[in-house]
Write a protein that holds these residues in place. Structure first.
Motif, PDB file in Angstrom:
ATOM      1  N   GLU A  66       0.380  -1.159   0.405  1.00 12.31           N
ATOM      2  CA  GLU A  66       0.311  -0.163   0.102  1.00 12.31           C
ATOM      3  C   GLU A  66       0.410   0.847   0.022  1.00 12.31           C
ATOM      4  O   GLU A  66       0.549   2.241  -0.839  1.00 12.31           O
ATOM      5  CB  GLU A  66      -0.142   0.204   1.671  1.00 12.31           C
ATOM      6  N   GLN A  67       1.878   1.360   0.902  1.00 15.21           N
ATOM      7  CA  GLN A  67       3.042   2.407   1.065  1.00 15.21           C
ATOM      8  C   GLN A  67       3.807   2.534  -0.350  1.00 15.21           C
ATOM      9  O   GLN A  67       3.325   3.526  -0.907  1.00 15.21           O
ATOM     10  CB  GLN A  67       3.850   2.205   2.017  1.00 15.21           C
ATOM     11  N   HIS A  68       4.118   1.765  -0.590  1.00 15.55           N
ATOM     12  CA  HIS A  68       4.541   1.473  -2.026  1.00 15.55           C
ATOM     13  C   HIS A  68       3.702   2.124  -3.284  1.00 15.55           C
ATOM     14  O   HIS A  68       4.534   3.500  -4.086  1.00 15.55           O
ATOM     15  CB  HIS A  68       5.501  -0.158  -2.231  1.00 15.55           C
ATOM     16  N   GLY A  69       2.512   1.672  -3.388  1.00 16.02           N
ATOM     17  CA  GLY A  69       1.848   2.006  -4.285  1.00 16.02           C
ATOM     18  C   GLY A  69       1.394   3.550  -4.131  1.00 16.02           C
ATOM     19  O   GLY A  69       1.785   4.691  -5.131  1.00 16.02           O
ATOM     20  N   ARG A  70       0.924   3.776  -2.642  1.00 18.28           N
ATOM     21  CA  ARG A  70       0.731   5.431  -2.546  1.00 18.28           C
ATOM     22  C   ARG A  70       1.876   6.705  -2.449  1.00 18.28           C
ATOM     23  O   ARG A  70       1.725   7.658  -3.175  1.00 18.28           O
ATOM     24  CB  ARG A  70       0.509   5.490  -1.199  1.00 18.28           C
ATOM     25  N   GLU A  71       2.870   6.020  -2.585  1.00 17.86           N
ATOM     26  CA  GLU A  71       4.375   6.452  -2.790  1.00 17.86           C
ATOM     27  C   GLU A  71       4.410   6.764  -4.355  1.00 17.86           C
ATOM     28  O   GLU A  71       4.887   8.115  -4.963  1.00 17.86           O
ATOM     29  CB  GLU A  71       5.412   6.139  -1.979  1.00 17.86           C
ATOM     30  N   ALA A  72       4.589   5.660  -4.867  1.00 22.05           N
ATOM     31  CA  ALA A  72       4.322   6.248  -6.435  1.00 22.05           C
ATOM     32  C   ALA A  72       3.500   7.183  -7.233  1.00 22.05           C
ATOM     33  O   ALA A  72       3.973   7.974  -7.797  1.00 22.05           O
ATOM     34  CB  ALA A  72       4.289   4.479  -7.173  1.00 22.05           C
ATOM     35  N   MET A  73       2.093   6.951  -6.291  1.00 26.42           N
ATOM     36  CA  MET A  73       1.390   8.406  -7.292  1.00 26.42           C
ATOM     37  C   MET A  73       1.832   9.781  -6.572  1.00 26.42           C
ATOM     38  O   MET A  73       1.126  10.155  -7.358  1.00 26.42           O
ATOM     39  CB  MET A  73       0.167   7.399  -6.325  1.00 26.42           C
ATOM     40  N   ARG A  74       2.193   9.389  -5.152  1.00 24.78           N
ATOM     41  CA  ARG A  74       3.044  10.810  -4.984  1.00 24.78           C
ATOM     42  C   ARG A  74       4.046  11.199  -5.666  1.00 24.78           C
ATOM     43  O   ARG A  74       3.410  12.811  -6.151  1.00 24.78           O
ATOM     44  CB  ARG A  74       3.182  10.873  -2.981  1.00 24.78           C
ATOM     45  N   LYS A  75       4.331  10.877  -6.231  1.00 23.17           N
ATOM     46  CA  LYS A  75       5.489  11.289  -7.170  1.00 23.17           C
ATOM     47  C   LYS A  75       5.305  11.369  -8.381  1.00 23.17           C
ATOM     48  O   LYS A  75       5.783  12.255  -8.881  1.00 23.17           O
ATOM     49  CB  LYS A  75       6.381   9.820  -7.193  1.00 23.17           C
ATOM     50  N   ALA A  76       4.695  10.708  -9.205  1.00 17.64           N
ATOM     51  CA  ALA A  76       3.656  10.909 -10.403  1.00 17.64           C
ATOM     52  C   ALA A  76       3.719  11.950 -10.613  1.00 17.64           C
ATOM     53  O   ALA A  76       3.238  12.828 -11.142  1.00 17.64           O
ATOM     54  CB  ALA A  76       2.863   9.908 -10.702  1.00 17.64           C
ATOM     55  N   LEU A  77       2.038  12.022  -9.005  1.00 14.31           N
ATOM     56  CA  LEU A  77       1.621  13.325  -9.509  1.00 14.31           C
ATOM     57  C   LEU A  77       2.500  14.591  -9.324  1.00 14.31           C
ATOM     58  O   LEU A  77       1.903  15.797  -9.650  1.00 14.31           O
ATOM     59  CB  LEU A  77       0.379  12.928  -7.925  1.00 14.31           C
ATOM     60  N   SER A  78       3.686  14.288  -8.311  1.00 15.93           N
ATOM     61  CA  SER A  78       4.512  15.962  -8.206  1.00 15.93           C
ATOM     62  C   SER A  78       5.326  16.179  -9.015  1.00 15.93           C
ATOM     63  O   SER A  78       4.865  17.371 -10.160  1.00 15.93           O
ATOM     64  CB  SER A  78       5.057  15.908  -6.964  1.00 15.93           C
ATOM     65  N   MET A  79       5.126  14.999 -10.361  1.00 19.05           N
ATOM     66  CA  MET A  79       5.838  15.979 -11.087  1.00 19.05           C
ATOM     67  C   MET A  79       4.433  16.260 -12.406  1.00 19.05           C
ATOM     68  O   MET A  79       5.009  16.567 -13.155  1.00 19.05           O
ATOM     69  CB  MET A  79       5.862  14.258 -12.757  1.00 19.05           C
ATOM     70  N   LEU A  80       3.373  15.882 -12.640  1.00 21.78           N
ATOM     71  CA  LEU A  80       2.322  15.983 -13.348  1.00 21.78           C
ATOM     72  C   LEU A  80       2.083  17.752 -12.842  1.00 21.78           C
ATOM     73  O   LEU A  80       1.866  18.876 -13.037  1.00 21.78           O
ATOM     74  CB  LEU A  80       1.242  14.988 -12.940  1.00 21.78           C
ATOM     75  N   GLU A  81       1.689  18.036 -11.356  1.00 15.99           N
ATOM     76  CA  GLU A  81       2.225  19.230 -10.617  1.00 15.99           C
ATOM     77  C   GLU A  81       2.491  20.274 -11.118  1.00 15.99           C
ATOM     78  O   GLU A  81       1.886  21.584 -11.351  1.00 15.99           O
ATOM     79  CB  GLU A  81       1.758  19.248  -9.186  1.00 15.99           C
ATOM     80  N   ASP A  82       3.868  19.538 -11.792  1.00 15.83           N
ATOM     81  CA  ASP A  82       4.791  21.414 -12.277  1.00 15.83           C
ATOM     82  C   ASP A  82       4.124  21.273 -13.458  1.00 15.83           C
ATOM     83  O   ASP A  82       5.637  20.438 -14.626  1.00 15.83           O
ATOM     84  CB  ASP A  82       6.149  20.250 -12.381  1.00 15.83           C
ATOM     85  N   LYS A  83       3.683  22.593 -13.934  1.00 20.15           N
ATOM     86  CA  LYS A  83       3.748  22.545 -15.630  1.00 20.15           C
ATOM     87  C   LYS A  83       4.409  23.776 -15.975  1.00 20.15           C
ATOM     88  O   LYS A  83       4.264  23.303 -17.083  1.00 20.15           O
ATOM     89  CB  LYS A  83       2.042  23.742 -15.539  1.00 20.15           C
TER      90      LYS A  83
END
Ligand SMILES: CC(C)CCC[C@@H](C)[C@H]1CC[C@H]2[C@@H]3CC=C4C[C@@H](O)CC[C@]4(C)[C@H]3CC[C@]12C
Length: 277
Positions: A75-92
């Motif tokens: 669960e933690q690995h999945g959440r962490e992946a999502m957090r990292k990917a979203l932070s990449m997307l957030e930077d426009k």
């Protein structure tokens, strides 16, 4: 890692241990106990990190050692992946347009330190967020039926309602410049009011080592964001961050051509799947 080091040390010290006197043996036994306690302490710390830190988005994945069979770890690995990917997307900033299709689909790319070249596809799909969640997450195993780029998907573990561990095999089709790959990934989903997030990352499973004849590639940290359009909830904005290490010996130019193409193909097949509902 710790276990491997201990094994190695035991191997090296075995001949010496045999010739040790009583007191020396006792000292070695105490060191052994210390190491066991250290391992237990590590597991406790991991537990605390998962429970306490998860909600605050501040877990550093590098700190965590996989404990086999530990649901929290997945669960933690999945959440962490999502957090990292979203932070990449957030930077426009800094995205370069790679392709713009006549239907409005756009693929951009960006080189991100530590991740390499990542691709972001944006499209509008004629389906509600709920329908897309069903097709892309709940029925993930059916994907090869509508997507010829994928040969096989199997859910290896149902970790919880939001997390699964999957084995995926791509098809080595003519359109796919890269040839067949297989992936073992943790896939994490998160539902919010009018959006759904599907995150994922490669994971190493002792029980599922790379197979002979397959190149084990790594997908992620990756994320698909599904957002209902404000003006029409039967349509959704589809944003897909593809961040893949295809492994093997391939020129970067081929890989960088194949990945956005794989995104276009995926979306084309998804639209076809939606048309036959
Ligand atoms: C370019 C070559 C090596 C690979 C081509 C096939 C790629 C595009 C395929 C193989 C496995 C596929 C993934 C399999 C499972 C999921 C989980 C799902 O919830 C969202 C889609 C997602 C994330 C797929 C995206 C597309 C994918 C990554």
């Amino acid at each position: 890692m710790l276990r491997a080091v201990v094994k190695l040390c035991c191997g090296i010290s075995y001949p010496h241990m045999r010739s040790m006197a009583g007191l020396q043996r006792r000292a070695v036994a105490v060191i052994g106990q210390e190491i066991t306690q250290l391992q237990q302490w590590e597991q406790i710390q991991q537990h605390i990190r998962t429970h306490v830190a998860l909600n605050y988005n501040e877990v550093e994945q590098e700190d965590v050692k996989p404990a086999t069979g530990n649901q929290l770890y997945y669960e933690q690995h999945g959440r962490e992946a999502m957090r990292k990917a979203l932070s990449m997307l957030e930077d426009k900033e800094g995205w370069k347009v790679e392709m713009t299709e006549s239907n409005g689909d756009v693929i951009c790319s960006k080189v991100i330190p530590g991740a390499g070249k990542v691709f972001r596809m944006e499209a509008v799909l004629e389906a509600s967020v709920e329908e897309l969640y069903d097709i892309l997450y709940v029925r993930v195993q059916e994907m090869p039926q509508w997507n010829p780029s994928i040969q096989h998907i199997e859910v290896l573990k149902h970790v919880g309602p939001e997390t699964i561990v999957t084995h995926e095999v791509s098809a080595g089709t003519a359109a796919n410049l890269i040839g067949q790959r297989d992936f073992v990934s943790v896939r994490h989903s998160c539902k919010q009011k009018s959006s759904v997030y599907l995150g994922g990352a490669a994971i190493q499973l002792e029980s599922f080592p790379p197979q002979a004849g397959f190149v084990r590639a790594e997908d992620g940290p990756t994320c698909i964001v599904l957002q209902a359009l404000d003006e029409d909830k039967t349509k959704s904005r589809f944003t897909w961050l593809l961040n893949m290490d295809v492994k093997g010996w391939l020129p970067k130019s081929i890989v960088n051509q194949a990945l956005p193409r794989a995104q276009l193909d995926f979306t084309r097949h998804l639209r076809r799947r939606l048309a036959v509902r």
